[in-house]
Design a protein around this motif. Structure first.
Motif, PDB file in Angstrom:
ATOM      1  N   SER A 103       9.582 -27.201 -69.750  1.00  0.00           N
ATOM      2  CA  SER A 103      10.643 -26.760 -68.897  1.00  0.00           C
ATOM      3  C   SER A 103      11.073 -27.904 -68.127  1.00  0.00           C
ATOM      4  N   TYR A 104      10.429 -29.025 -68.417  1.00  0.00           N
ATOM      5  CA  TYR A 104      11.285 -30.199 -67.501  1.00  0.00           C
ATOM      6  C   TYR A 104      12.677 -30.317 -67.637  1.00  0.00           C
ATOM      7  N   GLY A 105      13.247 -30.504 -66.523  1.00  0.00           N
ATOM      8  CA  GLY A 105      14.913 -30.505 -66.345  1.00  0.00           C
ATOM      9  C   GLY A 105      15.533 -29.034 -66.148  1.00  0.00           C
ATOM     10  N   THR A 106      14.868 -28.156 -66.150  1.00  0.00           N
ATOM     11  CA  THR A 106      15.326 -26.685 -65.920  1.00  0.00           C
ATOM     12  C   THR A 106      15.298 -26.363 -64.578  1.00  0.00           C
ATOM     13  N   ALA A 107      15.677 -25.093 -64.150  1.00  0.00           N
ATOM     14  CA  ALA A 107      15.727 -24.560 -62.952  1.00  0.00           C
ATOM     15  C   ALA A 107      14.063 -24.353 -62.508  1.00  0.00           C
TER      16      ALA A 107
ATOM     17  N   LEU B 274      33.565 -26.889 -66.488  1.00  0.00           N
ATOM     18  CA  LEU B 274      33.096 -26.731 -67.831  1.00  0.00           C
ATOM     19  C   LEU B 274      31.833 -25.874 -67.898  1.00  0.00           C
ATOM     20  N   GLY B 275      31.301 -25.337 -66.643  1.00  0.00           N
ATOM     21  CA  GLY B 275      30.342 -24.520 -66.424  1.00  0.00           C
ATOM     22  C   GLY B 275      28.982 -25.096 -66.119  1.00  0.00           C
ATOM     23  N   GLU B 276      27.983 -23.950 -65.939  1.00  0.00           N
ATOM     24  CA  GLU B 276      26.799 -24.353 -65.679  1.00  0.00           C
ATOM     25  C   GLU B 276      25.880 -25.295 -66.510  1.00  0.00           C
ATOM     26  N   PRO B 277      25.142 -26.249 -66.324  1.00  0.00           N
ATOM     27  CA  PRO B 277      24.345 -27.017 -67.369  1.00  0.00           C
ATOM     28  C   PRO B 277      23.235 -25.934 -67.865  1.00  0.00           C
ATOM     29  N   THR B 278      22.882 -26.254 -68.981  1.00  0.00           N
ATOM     30  CA  THR B 278      21.712 -25.489 -69.530  1.00  0.00           C
ATOM     31  C   THR B 278      20.349 -26.468 -69.229  1.00  0.00           C
ATOM     32  N   THR B 279      20.398 -27.716 -69.070  1.00  0.00           N
ATOM     33  CA  THR B 279      19.316 -28.552 -68.608  1.00  0.00           C
ATOM     34  C   THR B 279      19.944 -29.717 -68.022  1.00  0.00           C
ATOM     35  N   LEU B 280      18.931 -30.344 -67.310  1.00  0.00           N
ATOM     36  CA  LEU B 280      19.242 -31.678 -66.540  1.00  0.00           C
ATOM     37  C   LEU B 280      18.325 -32.861 -66.953  1.00  0.00           C
ATOM     38  N   ASP B 281      17.468 -32.204 -68.024  1.00  0.00           N
ATOM     39  CA  ASP B 281      16.575 -33.353 -68.845  1.00  0.00           C
ATOM     40  C   ASP B 281      17.350 -34.517 -69.313  1.00  0.00           C
ATOM     41  N   PRO B 282      17.193 -35.872 -68.750  1.00  0.00           N
ATOM     42  CA  PRO B 282      18.075 -36.780 -69.300  1.00  0.00           C
ATOM     43  C   PRO B 282      17.795 -36.837 -70.661  1.00  0.00           C
TER      44      PRO B 282
END
Length: 552
Positions: free
Chosen positions: A200-204, A59-67
Protein backbone atom coordinates in the motif's frame (compact mmCIF):
# COMPACT_ATOMS: atom_id res chain seq x y z
CA UNK A 1 12.76 7.21 -19.80
CA UNK A 2 9.18 7.05 -20.84
CA UNK A 3 7.16 5.74 -23.70
CA UNK A 4 3.46 5.47 -23.14
CA UNK A 5 2.41 8.98 -22.33
CA UNK A 6 4.59 8.60 -24.06
CA UNK A 7 16.31 14.04 -16.45
CA UNK A 8 18.61 20.70 -10.29
CA UNK A 9 20.13 24.06 -7.53
CA UNK A 10 19.19 26.55 -10.20
CA UNK A 11 20.61 30.00 -10.86
CA UNK A 12 18.87 32.79 -9.01
CA UNK A 13 17.96 34.50 -12.23
CA UNK A 14 15.87 32.69 -14.81
CA UNK A 15 17.65 31.41 -17.90
CA UNK A 16 15.65 32.06 -21.04
CA UNK A 17 16.21 30.09 -24.20
CA UNK A 18 15.02 32.08 -27.21
CA UNK A 19 14.30 30.21 -30.40
CA UNK A 20 12.67 31.65 -33.50
CA UNK A 21 10.74 29.69 -36.04
CA UNK A 22 12.75 31.00 -38.96
CA UNK A 23 14.84 27.82 -39.03
CA UNK A 24 14.21 25.47 -41.90
CA UNK A 25 12.84 22.04 -41.06
CA UNK A 26 15.96 20.54 -42.66
CA UNK A 27 18.04 21.92 -39.82
CA UNK A 28 15.83 20.28 -37.28
CA UNK A 29 14.25 23.55 -36.25
CA UNK A 30 10.73 24.88 -36.28
CA UNK A 31 9.00 25.17 -39.65
CA UNK A 32 9.23 28.38 -41.61
CA UNK A 33 6.07 30.44 -41.54
CA UNK A 34 5.10 29.50 -37.99
CA UNK A 35 4.84 32.16 -35.31
CA UNK A 36 7.90 33.03 -33.24
CA UNK A 37 7.94 31.76 -29.68
CA UNK A 38 10.27 32.47 -26.79
CA UNK A 39 11.20 29.35 -24.86
CA UNK A 40 11.69 29.90 -21.15
CA UNK A 41 13.56 27.45 -18.92
CA UNK A 42 12.76 29.21 -15.62
CA UNK A 43 10.14 31.83 -14.79
CA UNK A 44 11.18 34.96 -12.82
CA UNK A 45 12.23 34.29 -9.24
CA UNK A 46 9.34 34.37 -6.78
CA UNK A 47 9.36 37.13 -4.17
CA UNK A 48 6.72 36.19 -1.62
CA UNK A 49 4.99 33.41 0.27
CA UNK A 50 1.50 32.11 -0.43
CA UNK A 51 -0.90 30.28 1.84
CA UNK A 52 -2.51 28.13 -0.83
CA UNK A 53 -1.85 27.14 -4.43
CA UNK A 54 -4.12 24.88 -6.45
CA UNK A 55 -2.45 23.02 -9.32
CA UNK A 56 -4.06 20.86 -11.96
CA UNK A 57 -3.08 17.46 -13.35
CA UNK A 58 -4.70 17.52 -16.82
CA UNK A 59 -3.93 13.86 -17.46
CA UNK A 60 -5.93 12.76 -14.44
CA UNK A 61 -5.46 11.33 -10.96
CA UNK A 62 -2.33 9.26 -10.24
CA UNK A 63 -2.76 5.59 -9.37
CA UNK A 64 0.30 5.67 -7.09
CA UNK A 65 2.94 8.03 -5.74
CA UNK A 66 5.43 5.28 -4.87
CA UNK A 67 8.68 6.55 -6.47
CA UNK A 68 9.45 3.01 -7.64
CA UNK A 69 6.24 2.98 -9.67
CA UNK A 70 5.87 6.51 -11.03
CA UNK A 71 6.41 6.85 -14.75
CA UNK A 72 3.75 9.15 -16.11
CA UNK A 73 2.88 12.82 -16.17
CA UNK A 74 0.45 13.01 -13.24
CA UNK A 75 2.32 10.90 -10.66
CA UNK A 76 5.68 12.44 -11.57
CA UNK A 77 4.32 15.98 -11.26
CA UNK A 78 3.30 15.28 -7.66
CA UNK A 79 6.01 12.83 -6.52
CA UNK A 80 8.92 15.03 -7.68
CA UNK A 81 8.00 17.49 -4.91
CA UNK A 82 7.64 14.84 -2.23
CA UNK A 83 10.50 12.38 -2.60
CA UNK A 84 14.03 13.67 -3.22
CA UNK A 85 16.32 11.63 -5.48
CA UNK A 86 20.03 11.10 -4.93
CA UNK A 87 20.81 13.43 -7.85
CA UNK A 88 18.84 16.41 -9.11
CA UNK A 89 17.76 17.25 -12.60
CA UNK A 90 18.21 20.91 -13.58
CA UNK A 91 15.97 22.98 -15.82
CA UNK A 92 18.46 22.66 -18.70
CA UNK A 93 18.38 18.84 -18.40
CA UNK A 94 21.78 18.58 -16.76
CA UNK A 95 22.36 16.79 -13.44
CA UNK A 96 23.78 17.92 -10.10
CA UNK A 97 23.96 16.81 -6.44
CA UNK A 98 20.81 15.92 -4.54
CA UNK A 99 20.72 13.67 -1.47
CA UNK A 100 24.14 12.54 -2.66
CA UNK A 101 26.71 15.35 -2.32
CA UNK A 102 29.40 13.65 -4.39
CA UNK A 103 30.26 10.42 -6.17
CA UNK A 104 33.37 8.77 -7.53
CA UNK A 105 34.46 5.58 -9.27
CA UNK A 106 37.45 3.76 -7.75
CA UNK A 107 37.29 1.52 -10.82
CA UNK A 108 34.98 1.09 -13.79
CA UNK A 109 32.76 -1.39 -11.94
CA UNK A 110 32.36 0.53 -8.69
CA UNK A 111 30.35 3.66 -7.88
CA UNK A 112 30.64 5.27 -4.43
CA UNK A 113 27.93 7.71 -3.37
CA UNK A 114 28.60 10.13 -0.50
CA UNK A 115 25.32 11.12 1.16
CA UNK A 116 24.27 14.26 2.98
CA UNK A 117 24.43 13.83 6.76
CA UNK A 118 21.84 16.50 7.60
CA UNK A 119 18.72 15.05 5.98
CA UNK A 120 15.64 13.92 7.89
CA UNK A 121 12.41 12.31 6.76
CA UNK A 122 9.12 14.09 7.38
CA UNK A 123 8.74 12.18 10.67
CA UNK A 124 12.07 13.57 11.93
CA UNK A 125 14.09 10.38 11.58
CA UNK A 126 17.52 10.83 9.96
CA UNK A 127 18.18 9.49 6.47
CA UNK A 128 21.04 7.00 6.41
CA UNK A 129 22.73 4.73 3.89
CA UNK A 130 20.42 1.90 4.97
CA UNK A 131 17.40 3.85 3.68
CA UNK A 132 19.14 4.43 0.36
CA UNK A 133 20.14 0.79 -0.04
CA UNK A 134 16.60 -0.36 0.74
CA UNK A 135 15.04 2.17 -1.67
CA UNK A 136 17.24 0.97 -4.53
CA UNK A 137 17.13 -2.75 -3.78
CA UNK A 138 13.34 -2.98 -3.38
CA UNK A 139 12.96 -2.02 -7.02
CA UNK A 140 14.42 -5.36 -8.03
CA UNK A 141 11.76 -7.28 -6.08
CA UNK A 142 8.82 -8.64 -8.05
CA UNK A 143 6.42 -7.64 -5.26
CA UNK A 144 7.35 -3.96 -5.69
CA UNK A 145 6.28 -3.93 -9.34
CA UNK A 146 8.80 -1.19 -10.06
CA UNK A 147 8.94 0.43 -13.48
CA UNK A 148 12.72 0.60 -13.09
CA UNK A 149 13.75 -3.05 -12.81
CA UNK A 150 15.90 -2.83 -15.97
CA UNK A 151 18.16 -0.27 -14.26
CA UNK A 152 19.43 -3.01 -11.95
CA UNK A 153 20.35 -5.40 -14.78
CA UNK A 154 24.04 -4.54 -14.60
CA UNK A 155 24.22 -4.29 -10.80
CA UNK A 156 26.03 -6.95 -8.74
CA UNK A 157 25.49 -5.44 -5.28
CA UNK A 158 24.37 -2.31 -3.41
CA UNK A 159 25.80 -1.95 0.11
CA UNK A 160 26.06 0.61 2.88
CA UNK A 161 29.79 1.23 3.34
CA UNK A 162 29.31 3.89 5.99
CA UNK A 163 26.48 5.64 7.82
CA UNK A 164 26.28 8.09 4.93
CA UNK A 165 27.93 6.21 2.11
CA UNK A 166 26.62 3.67 -0.41
CA UNK A 167 28.74 1.57 -2.77
CA UNK A 168 27.34 0.02 -5.93
CA UNK A 169 29.21 -2.78 -7.67
CA UNK A 170 28.48 -3.66 -11.29
CA UNK A 171 28.77 -6.84 -13.33
CA UNK A 172 29.70 -4.64 -16.27
CA UNK A 173 30.35 -0.88 -16.39
CA UNK A 174 27.16 1.15 -16.77
CA UNK A 175 27.19 4.83 -17.69
CA UNK A 176 23.40 5.16 -17.46
CA UNK A 177 23.00 4.00 -13.85
CA UNK A 178 24.22 7.27 -12.31
CA UNK A 179 21.80 9.29 -14.44
CA UNK A 180 18.87 7.13 -13.33
CA UNK A 181 19.51 8.37 -9.80
CA UNK A 182 17.89 11.67 -10.85
CA UNK A 183 14.40 10.19 -11.38
CA UNK A 184 12.06 7.96 -9.40
CA UNK A 185 14.61 5.15 -9.34
CA UNK A 186 16.94 7.33 -7.26
CA UNK A 187 14.27 8.67 -4.87
CA UNK A 188 14.75 7.72 -1.22
CA UNK A 189 11.98 6.51 1.09
CA UNK A 190 12.30 5.64 4.78
CA UNK A 191 13.06 1.92 4.96
CA UNK A 192 11.09 1.15 8.15
CA UNK A 193 7.98 3.00 6.96
CA UNK A 194 8.10 1.40 3.52
CA UNK A 195 8.40 -2.10 4.96
CA UNK A 196 5.44 -1.52 7.28
CA UNK A 197 3.25 -0.08 4.51
CA UNK A 198 4.01 -3.00 2.18
CA UNK A 199 2.12 -2.98 -1.10
CA UNK A 200 0.00 0.00 0.00
CA UNK A 201 3.05 2.29 0.04
CA UNK A 202 2.43 5.31 -2.17
CA UNK A 203 -1.37 4.93 -2.16
CA UNK A 204 -4.03 7.09 -0.55
CA UNK A 205 -4.21 4.49 2.24
CA UNK A 206 -0.52 3.70 2.71
CA UNK A 207 0.95 7.18 2.35
CA UNK A 208 4.60 8.09 1.86
CA UNK A 209 7.64 8.87 3.98
CA UNK A 210 10.25 10.88 2.11
CA UNK A 211 12.57 13.87 2.52
CA UNK A 212 11.20 16.31 -0.06
CA UNK A 213 10.21 19.99 0.22
CA UNK A 214 6.53 19.06 0.54
CA UNK A 215 4.98 16.30 2.60
CA UNK A 216 1.84 14.39 1.68
CA UNK A 217 -0.99 15.25 4.07
CA UNK A 218 -4.18 14.19 2.29
CA UNK A 219 -5.35 12.15 -0.68
CA UNK A 220 -9.07 12.19 -1.33
CA UNK A 221 -9.62 9.70 -4.12
CA UNK A 222 -11.28 11.26 -7.14
CA UNK A 223 -11.07 14.75 -5.66
CA UNK A 224 -7.63 16.04 -4.67
CA UNK A 225 -4.15 15.45 -3.28
CA UNK A 226 -2.82 17.91 -0.69
CA UNK A 227 0.79 18.52 0.34
CA UNK A 228 2.13 20.94 2.94
CA UNK A 229 5.56 22.51 2.98
CA UNK A 230 8.34 20.80 4.89
CA UNK A 231 9.58 23.58 7.18
CA UNK A 232 12.60 21.46 8.14
CA UNK A 233 13.65 20.81 4.55
CA UNK A 234 17.39 20.15 4.34
CA UNK A 235 17.92 22.46 1.34
CA UNK A 236 17.41 25.83 2.99
CA UNK A 237 17.65 27.61 -0.38
CA UNK A 238 14.59 25.67 -1.58
CA UNK A 239 12.35 25.72 1.47
CA UNK A 240 8.95 26.31 -0.12
CA UNK A 241 7.26 29.69 -0.22
CA UNK A 242 3.90 27.95 -0.73
CA UNK A 243 2.41 26.69 2.53
CA UNK A 244 -0.15 24.32 1.07
CA UNK A 245 -0.28 22.79 -2.42
CA UNK A 246 -3.47 21.13 -3.65
CA UNK A 247 -3.63 19.05 -6.82
CA UNK A 248 -6.86 18.70 -8.79
CA UNK A 249 -7.65 16.32 -11.66
CA UNK A 250 -9.50 18.30 -14.35
CA UNK A 251 -9.12 16.47 -17.68
CA UNK A 252 -11.83 18.25 -19.72
CA UNK A 253 -10.31 21.07 -21.78
CA UNK A 254 -13.31 23.38 -21.46
CA UNK A 255 -13.56 22.95 -17.70
CA UNK A 256 -9.83 23.49 -17.32
CA UNK A 257 -9.95 26.68 -19.38
CA UNK A 258 -12.72 28.10 -17.20
CA UNK A 259 -10.94 27.11 -13.99
CA UNK A 260 -7.68 28.76 -15.06
CA UNK A 261 -9.37 31.92 -16.31
CA UNK A 262 -11.40 32.28 -13.12
CA UNK A 263 -8.42 31.63 -10.84
CA UNK A 264 -10.00 28.49 -9.38
CA UNK A 265 -6.88 26.69 -10.64
CA UNK A 266 -3.57 28.58 -10.28
CA UNK A 267 -1.48 26.67 -12.77
CA UNK A 268 -0.81 23.58 -14.79
CA UNK A 269 1.78 21.91 -16.95
CA UNK A 270 0.83 20.11 -20.19
CA UNK A 271 -1.69 22.73 -21.26
CA UNK A 272 -3.55 21.38 -24.34
CA UNK A 273 -3.22 23.48 -27.51
CA UNK A 274 -6.95 24.26 -27.51
CA UNK A 275 -6.70 25.59 -23.93
CA UNK A 276 -3.50 27.50 -24.78
CA UNK A 277 -5.31 29.49 -27.45
CA UNK A 278 -7.89 30.65 -24.90
CA UNK A 279 -5.28 31.50 -22.26
CA UNK A 280 -2.72 33.23 -24.44
CA UNK A 281 -4.41 36.63 -24.46
CA UNK A 282 -6.03 36.47 -21.02
CA UNK A 283 -5.10 38.86 -18.24
CA UNK A 284 -5.39 36.11 -15.65
CA UNK A 285 -1.83 34.89 -15.95
CA UNK A 286 1.01 33.95 -18.28
CA UNK A 287 1.27 31.06 -20.71
CA UNK A 288 4.91 29.91 -20.91
CA UNK A 289 6.52 27.78 -23.58
CA UNK A 290 9.55 25.79 -22.51
CA UNK A 291 12.18 23.50 -24.05
CA UNK A 292 11.02 19.92 -23.98
CA UNK A 293 12.16 16.31 -24.01
CA UNK A 294 8.76 15.17 -25.29
CA UNK A 295 8.38 13.40 -28.60
CA UNK A 296 5.50 12.41 -30.88
CA UNK A 297 5.94 9.57 -33.36
CA UNK A 298 4.13 6.64 -34.94
CA UNK A 299 5.56 3.17 -34.39
CA UNK A 300 4.40 -0.34 -35.39
CA UNK A 301 2.97 -2.61 -32.69
CA UNK A 302 4.25 -5.94 -34.03
CA UNK A 303 6.28 -7.72 -36.71
CA UNK A 304 3.17 -8.44 -38.83
CA UNK A 305 2.27 -4.75 -39.10
CA UNK A 306 2.71 -3.20 -42.56
CA UNK A 307 4.66 -0.49 -40.75
CA UNK A 308 7.27 -3.03 -39.59
CA UNK A 309 8.76 -2.58 -43.05
CA UNK A 310 10.89 0.61 -42.91
CA UNK A 311 9.98 1.36 -46.51
CA UNK A 312 6.38 1.91 -45.43
CA UNK A 313 7.31 4.21 -42.54
CA UNK A 314 9.64 6.10 -44.86
CA UNK A 315 6.80 6.47 -47.35
CA UNK A 316 4.48 7.84 -44.66
CA UNK A 317 7.19 10.23 -43.58
CA UNK A 318 7.41 11.53 -47.16
CA UNK A 319 3.69 12.33 -47.40
CA UNK A 320 3.45 14.15 -44.07
CA UNK A 321 3.16 17.94 -44.31
CA UNK A 322 5.01 18.65 -41.07
CA UNK A 323 4.99 22.43 -41.43
CA UNK A 324 1.21 22.53 -41.77
CA UNK A 325 0.84 20.02 -38.95
CA UNK A 326 2.95 22.10 -36.54
CA UNK A 327 1.03 25.25 -37.45
CA UNK A 328 -2.44 23.76 -37.24
CA UNK A 329 -2.25 20.98 -34.67
CA UNK A 330 0.43 22.33 -32.31
CA UNK A 331 -0.40 26.00 -32.94
CA UNK A 332 3.27 26.55 -33.82
CA UNK A 333 4.47 25.26 -30.44
CA UNK A 334 6.58 22.37 -31.70
CA UNK A 335 9.74 21.60 -33.67
CA UNK A 336 10.50 19.37 -36.61
CA UNK A 337 13.49 17.22 -35.74
CA UNK A 338 15.39 14.52 -37.60
CA UNK A 339 14.85 11.71 -35.10
CA UNK A 340 12.31 10.64 -32.50
CA UNK A 341 14.73 11.64 -29.69
CA UNK A 342 14.53 15.38 -28.90
CA UNK A 343 17.81 17.30 -29.05
CA UNK A 344 17.02 18.97 -25.69
CA UNK A 345 17.86 15.60 -24.10
CA UNK A 346 21.58 15.98 -24.83
CA UNK A 347 22.08 19.75 -25.04
CA UNK A 348 23.08 19.94 -21.35
CA UNK A 349 25.29 16.84 -21.49
CA UNK A 350 29.08 16.79 -21.10
CA UNK A 351 29.40 15.47 -24.66
CA UNK A 352 26.87 17.88 -26.19
CA UNK A 353 29.24 18.82 -29.03
CA UNK A 354 29.57 15.20 -30.11
CA UNK A 355 25.82 14.61 -30.00
CA UNK A 356 25.30 17.81 -32.00
CA UNK A 357 27.79 16.73 -34.66
CA UNK A 358 26.09 13.33 -34.94
CA UNK A 359 22.67 14.96 -35.23
CA UNK A 360 23.89 17.36 -37.93
CA UNK A 361 25.13 14.41 -39.99
CA UNK A 362 21.69 12.75 -40.08
CA UNK A 363 19.52 13.04 -43.19
CA UNK A 364 17.42 16.19 -43.32
CA UNK A 365 13.79 16.15 -42.26
CA UNK A 366 12.16 15.05 -45.53
CA UNK A 367 10.16 17.42 -47.67
CA UNK A 368 6.89 16.13 -49.09
CA UNK A 369 7.51 13.75 -51.98
CA UNK A 370 4.43 11.80 -52.97
CA UNK A 371 6.07 10.24 -56.05
CA UNK A 372 8.97 8.96 -53.96
CA UNK A 373 6.55 7.60 -51.37
CA UNK A 374 4.59 5.69 -54.03
CA UNK A 375 7.81 4.05 -55.23
CA UNK A 376 8.61 2.87 -51.70
CA UNK A 377 5.13 1.39 -51.25
CA UNK A 378 5.35 -0.42 -54.60
CA UNK A 379 8.77 -1.84 -53.64
CA UNK A 380 7.49 -2.99 -50.25
CA UNK A 381 4.32 -4.48 -51.75
CA UNK A 382 2.64 -4.96 -48.34
CA UNK A 383 0.16 -7.82 -48.00
CA UNK A 384 -2.19 -5.40 -46.25
CA UNK A 385 -2.68 -1.78 -47.15
CA UNK A 386 -5.00 -0.98 -44.25
CA UNK A 387 -3.17 0.20 -41.11
CA UNK A 388 -4.99 0.45 -37.78
CA UNK A 389 -3.41 3.05 -35.50
CA UNK A 390 -4.29 3.42 -31.81
CA UNK A 391 -4.70 6.70 -29.94
CA UNK A 392 -6.22 7.57 -26.59
CA UNK A 393 -9.91 8.39 -26.61
CA UNK A 394 -10.42 12.13 -26.49
CA UNK A 395 -6.84 12.90 -27.50
CA UNK A 396 -7.60 15.64 -30.01
CA UNK A 397 -3.95 16.39 -30.77
CA UNK A 398 -3.27 12.79 -31.81
CA UNK A 399 -6.54 12.61 -33.71
CA UNK A 400 -5.72 15.73 -35.70
CA UNK A 401 -2.16 14.51 -36.32
CA UNK A 402 -3.36 11.18 -37.65
CA UNK A 403 -5.91 12.97 -39.83
CA UNK A 404 -2.98 14.74 -41.54
CA UNK A 405 -1.18 11.42 -41.95
CA UNK A 406 -4.36 9.73 -43.11
CA UNK A 407 -4.80 12.21 -45.96
CA UNK A 408 -1.23 11.71 -47.15
CA UNK A 409 -1.43 7.93 -46.88
CA UNK A 410 -4.50 7.81 -49.09
CA UNK A 411 -2.45 9.35 -51.93
CA UNK A 412 -0.03 6.40 -51.91
CA UNK A 413 -2.53 3.56 -51.62
CA UNK A 414 -2.54 3.15 -47.84
CA UNK A 415 -5.61 3.42 -45.64
CA UNK A 416 -5.16 4.52 -42.04
CA UNK A 417 -7.91 3.50 -39.64
CA UNK A 418 -7.89 5.40 -36.36
CA UNK A 419 -8.89 3.40 -33.29
CA UNK A 420 -9.54 5.31 -30.09
CA UNK A 421 -8.83 3.36 -26.90
CA UNK A 422 -9.86 4.08 -23.34
CA UNK A 423 -7.01 5.36 -21.11
CA UNK A 424 -6.41 2.08 -19.29
CA UNK A 425 -6.15 0.10 -22.53
CA UNK A 426 -4.03 2.76 -24.24
CA UNK A 427 -1.57 2.84 -21.37
CA UNK A 428 -1.65 -0.92 -20.89
CA UNK A 429 -0.83 -1.82 -24.50
CA UNK A 430 2.74 -0.61 -23.96
CA UNK A 431 3.26 -3.39 -21.44
CA UNK A 432 0.68 -6.04 -22.33
CA UNK A 433 1.01 -7.68 -25.77
CA UNK A 434 -2.57 -8.97 -25.68
CA UNK A 435 -3.85 -5.39 -25.73
CA UNK A 436 -2.00 -4.78 -29.01
CA UNK A 437 -4.00 -7.47 -30.81
CA UNK A 438 -5.73 -6.10 -33.89
CA UNK A 439 -3.53 -3.00 -33.96
CA UNK A 440 -0.81 -2.16 -36.48
CA UNK A 441 0.66 0.96 -34.89
CA UNK A 442 0.27 3.46 -32.12
CA UNK A 443 0.64 7.20 -31.89
CA UNK A 444 3.27 7.54 -29.17
CA UNK A 445 3.33 10.59 -26.92
CA UNK A 446 6.59 9.90 -25.18
CA UNK A 447 9.29 11.68 -23.26
CA UNK A 448 12.91 10.98 -22.40
CA UNK A 449 13.49 11.15 -18.66
CA UNK A 450 17.29 11.08 -18.67
CA UNK A 451 19.75 13.56 -20.20
CA UNK A 452 21.10 10.77 -22.37
CA UNK A 453 19.56 9.68 -25.71
CA UNK A 454 20.96 6.17 -25.25
CA UNK A 455 18.34 5.45 -22.59
CA UNK A 456 15.52 5.93 -25.12
CA UNK A 457 17.14 4.46 -28.23
CA UNK A 458 17.76 1.17 -26.43
CA UNK A 459 14.03 0.70 -25.84
CA UNK A 460 13.28 0.32 -29.54
CA UNK A 461 16.49 -1.20 -30.90
CA UNK A 462 17.87 -3.77 -28.46
CA UNK A 463 16.52 -7.30 -29.08
CA UNK A 464 16.08 -7.84 -25.33
CA UNK A 465 13.93 -4.74 -24.78
CA UNK A 466 10.25 -5.38 -23.97
CA UNK A 467 9.44 -2.28 -26.02
CA UNK A 468 11.00 -3.77 -29.18
CA UNK A 469 7.67 -5.11 -30.41
CA UNK A 470 8.76 -5.71 -34.00
CA UNK A 471 11.87 -7.72 -33.02
CA UNK A 472 14.18 -5.20 -34.66
CA UNK A 473 17.65 -6.70 -34.68
CA UNK A 474 20.59 -4.90 -36.22
CA UNK A 475 23.73 -6.55 -34.74
CA UNK A 476 25.88 -3.47 -35.43
CA UNK A 477 23.42 -1.20 -33.64
CA UNK A 478 23.15 -3.60 -30.69
CA UNK A 479 26.94 -3.87 -30.38
CA UNK A 480 27.44 -0.10 -30.53
CA UNK A 481 24.71 0.75 -28.02
CA UNK A 482 25.79 -2.00 -25.62
CA UNK A 483 29.36 -0.73 -25.79
CA UNK A 484 28.16 2.86 -25.35
CA UNK A 485 26.41 1.96 -22.09
CA UNK A 486 29.53 0.14 -20.85
CA UNK A 487 31.78 3.13 -21.71
CA UNK A 488 32.17 5.57 -18.81
CA UNK A 489 34.01 8.25 -20.78
CA UNK A 490 31.27 10.68 -21.84
CA UNK A 491 32.80 11.62 -25.19
CA UNK A 492 33.57 8.03 -26.17
CA UNK A 493 30.09 6.85 -25.17
CA UNK A 494 28.46 9.67 -27.16
CA UNK A 495 30.55 8.84 -30.22
CA UNK A 496 29.41 5.21 -30.07
CA UNK A 497 25.79 6.30 -29.72
CA UNK A 498 25.93 8.64 -32.72
CA UNK A 499 27.48 5.88 -34.81
CA UNK A 500 24.57 3.61 -33.89
CA UNK A 501 22.07 6.42 -34.45
CA UNK A 502 23.27 6.85 -38.03
CA UNK A 503 22.57 3.16 -38.64
CA UNK A 504 19.16 2.75 -36.99
CA UNK A 505 17.91 5.97 -38.56
CA UNK A 506 18.10 4.11 -41.89
CA UNK A 507 16.20 0.94 -40.97
CA UNK A 508 14.22 1.45 -37.73
CA UNK A 509 10.54 1.69 -38.76
CA UNK A 510 9.44 4.85 -36.94
CA UNK A 511 7.69 7.96 -38.28
CA UNK A 512 8.96 11.00 -36.32
CA UNK A 513 6.18 13.58 -36.15
CA UNK A 514 7.26 16.51 -33.96
CA UNK A 515 8.87 17.62 -30.71
CA UNK A 516 6.24 19.66 -28.81
CA UNK A 517 7.28 22.53 -26.58
CA UNK A 518 6.30 22.42 -22.93
CA UNK A 519 3.23 24.54 -22.16
CA UNK A 520 2.74 25.86 -18.62
CA UNK A 521 0.25 28.40 -17.32
CA UNK A 522 0.79 30.45 -14.15
CA UNK A 523 -1.76 32.73 -12.53
CA UNK A 524 -0.43 36.30 -12.36
CA UNK A 525 0.06 36.00 -8.59
CA UNK A 526 2.60 33.17 -9.09
CA UNK A 527 6.13 32.88 -10.41
CA UNK A 528 9.39 30.97 -9.94
CA UNK A 529 8.51 27.54 -11.36
CA UNK A 530 10.52 25.94 -14.16
CA UNK A 531 8.84 26.16 -17.56
CA UNK A 532 11.01 23.49 -19.18
CA UNK A 533 10.01 19.84 -19.34
CA UNK A 534 12.63 19.13 -16.65
CA UNK A 535 9.84 19.77 -14.13
CA UNK A 536 8.90 16.11 -14.58
CA UNK A 537 11.74 15.04 -12.27
CA UNK A 538 12.62 18.15 -10.27
CA UNK A 539 10.99 19.75 -7.17
CA UNK A 540 9.36 22.45 -9.28
CA UNK A 541 6.89 23.61 -6.63
CA UNK A 542 9.73 24.45 -4.23
CA UNK A 543 10.62 27.31 -6.61
CA UNK A 544 7.03 28.52 -6.74
CA UNK A 545 5.92 31.61 -4.85
CA UNK A 546 4.18 34.93 -5.02
CA UNK A 547 4.84 37.83 -7.37
CA UNK A 548 3.70 40.37 -4.81
CA UNK A 549 0.27 40.91 -6.34
CA UNK A 550 -1.42 38.48 -3.99
CA UNK A 551 1.34 37.28 -1.67
CA UNK A 552 0.83 36.78 2.00
Amino acid sequence: MHVSRTPLALAALATALTLTTACSSDSGGSPSGAKSLKLTAMTPTASGTLDDVTWNLPLGEPTTLDPAKVGDYSPNTVEANLCDPLLRLKSDYSIGPGLATAWHRPDDRTLVLDLRDDVTFWDGNPMTAKDVVHSLQRQGLAATQSVNTQVLASVASIRATGTHQVTVRFKTPDELFLKYLANGFGAVSEASYTKQAGTSYGTAHGGLMCTGPFKLTSWKAGESITAERNTAYWDTALRPKVKRLTFKFITDAGTLTSALLSGQIDGSYEIPSTVAKALGSSGTGTLYYGPSAQTVFVAPTGPSSPLADPRITQALSLVLDRDALVRNVFDGAARNEKTFIPSFVWKGADAADIYAKGYAALPAVPAQNTAGAKKLVRAAAPERTTVTVAIGAGDQQSLQTLTFLQAGAAKIGLKIVIKQLQPAQMSGLFYDASLRKGLDATMTLGYVELPDPLSYAELFTLPTSPMNWIHYDNPKVTALLTKAQATLDADASAALFTEAQALYTEDLPVVPIAVPYERMFLNKRLSGAPASFAYINMPWAAYLGGTGEDAS
